[in-house]
Design a protein around this motif. Structure first.
Motif: not given
Length: 482
Positions: A91-104
């Motif tokens: 789930d990615i909302r209003y993200a900025y550069v270098f921001q990490l997102f993950e799925l367990a």
């Protein structure tokens, strides 16, 4: 030796889309587009047999990192490449550069991913999503590549310090990177210059060339070389002025402050908006420069910028993020990070001036009095676990670890300098333990309220992210409580 490891993926097919006009990927970095249908992104892992056996039977976290400002809300669906089994969605909302997102991923899912590979498809979002590719020609960037995070550390605090003191803590230049630089620099008395200074140099090398020219993209992905697009962009100057007082960018920042002040009757603000950020991103750097360069007028200006925020943004038990001068309206009442920006700037400005030739300026006493007042206000808003909600007066909005870290760091610094009683240091140390439980296995702060590009609705939604910016605030708290 670190007990966690990053297993980078290999891109086997990708979209041929071009970066949107007017935007650019961070210079020197490689990025790939995540689309859907024929535009899907396919990844595989080709591990040596010895490494495959080493990680067998482990769960993991699938990670991607944003490469271009994303002002939208989308889901990245994750499927096994051969069997087409859906593993979940990021789930990615209003993200900025270098921001990490993950799925367990479970143990079984991880084994299947390593065996089959995966495909990523963007659903729901209308804005193109770009993530960083494997940076094979640039060591130290492993965390930003699509990867599996494996292993459990013995100490997440140790991992947080390892991550902070590396390129893995990099954020966009401005207030986000400023929080990280401030966190790194605050560790000087704890870890020493030999560990800290090379990391400051490493981070500076991402934004300055050998001639000292500032080269970066703003938070909208637009080229902003040699300029400061907002007053939030100047926070890194606090560390630069301490570590490299002869740096040419300092003069540019002072010119920027002077122009903003001249255009707004002495207030260093953006347009007609008085923001809490300015307490931290303007007043604090000015106080550092006043001390460093023995400049009385800078000290007076630093005090004036805090006074403006105090007078415009504080109302009894509340701190507002913004005050619109032309309409005389307030927004973002009691947002936790507004409290954090206001408190950090207030305390750090006061500490810098009290250890400078300008400690006897009349306004310093005002700052000291306000520290005592706002500290009690902040403590009164604490939730049962000691931390603060995203909106501190509304527990239903859920804990925000970044605002909590920033407020706690301000309390700890003030107490360490005798500006607050020892009881506040006890509060800060208690909160450090609480917040350290929210560190990821590789030490990045989780439970952070997203930056406010998504407006009030997103802030009240309970949506939370990982954030190196938040880690920078945690690091300041860690340093000031040692």
């Amino acid at each position: 030796m670190r007990q966690i490891q990053y297993l980078p993926a290999h891109v086997i097919s990708e979209s041929k889309a071009s970066v949107p006009a007017g935007k650019q990927i961070t210079r020197g970095w490689h990025a790939i587009h995540v689309g859907e249908g024929q535009e899907q992104l396919n990844l595989q892992w080709a591990l040596p047999e010895e490494q495959r056996q080493q990680v067998a039977g482990q769960a993991s976290r699938l990670r991607i990192s944003i490469a271009l400002d994303y002002r939208d809300a989308g889901l990245v669906e994750v499927y096994l490449q051969q069997s087409h089994v859906r593993l979940g969605a990021i789930d990615i909302r209003y993200a900025y550069v270098f921001q990490l997102f993950e799925l367990a991923l479970s143990k079984a899912q991880t084994a299947a991913v390593l065996n089959e590979g995966i495909r990523l498809e963007l659903k729901e979002g209308k804005v193109p999503l770009w993530v960083f590719d494997v940076q094979e020609d640039a060591p130290g960037r492993e965390v930003f590549a699509p990867h599996l995070l494996m292993g459990e550390p013995g100490s997440r605090v140790d991992e947080a310090l390892n991550t902070l003191l590396s390129l893995s803590s990099l954020q966009p230049f401005g207030w986000m990177e400023g929080c990280v630089l401030d966190g790194i620099n605050s560790l000087q008395p704890v870890l020493g210059e030999n560990q800290v200074n090379p990391i400051l140099d490493l981070h500076f090398s991402q934004f300055f060339n050998e001639q000292g020219d500032l080269l970066y993209e703003d938070l909208h992905g637009q080229q902003a070389d040699g300029t400061f697009t907002t007053i939030e962009a100047t926070l890194p100057l606090a560390v630069i002025a301490q570590y490299r007082p002869d740096h040419s960018v300092i003069g540019k920042a002072l010119d920027f402050f002077e122009a903003a002040s001249r255009n707004n009757n002495g207030a260093v603000i953006d347009r007609s908006i008085v923001s809490a950020e300015g307490s931290y991103t303007v007043a604090y750097p000015l106080a550092v420069m006043a001390k460093q360069f023995q400049r009385r007028e800078m000290a007076e200006q630093a005090i004036a910028q805090v006074r403006i925020r105090r007078d415009c943004l504080t109302r009894e038990q509340h701190v507002y993020l913004r005050y619109q001068l032309d309409t005389q309206t307030h927004t973002f009442r009691s947002w936790a990070r507004a409290f954090a920006w206001y408190c950090l700037g207030l305390v750090k400005t006061c500490v810098e001036l009290k250890t400078s030739p300008f400690a006897d300026l009349a306004g310093v006493e005002e700052l000291e009095a306000e520290i005592v007042r706002i500290a009690q206000v902040a403590v009164n808003w604490r939730q049962p676990n000691g931390l603060w909600s995203c909106f501190v007066d509304d527990p239903a909005t859920g804990i925000d670890t970044s605002g909590s870290a920033g407020i706690s760091a301000a309390l700890a610094l003030a107490a360490s300098q005798g500006l607050l009683p020892d009881a506040y240091m006890a509060v800060a140390r208690y909160n450090l333990a609480e917040l350290s439980a929210s560190l990821s296995p590789d030490g990045i702060l989780t439970g952070v309220a997203q930056h406010n590009a998504g407006g009030m609705a997103l802030q009240r939604s309970g949506y939370r992210v990982l954030s190196q910016m938040g880690l920078g605030l945690w690091a300041q708290l860690y340093a000031y409580t040692q």
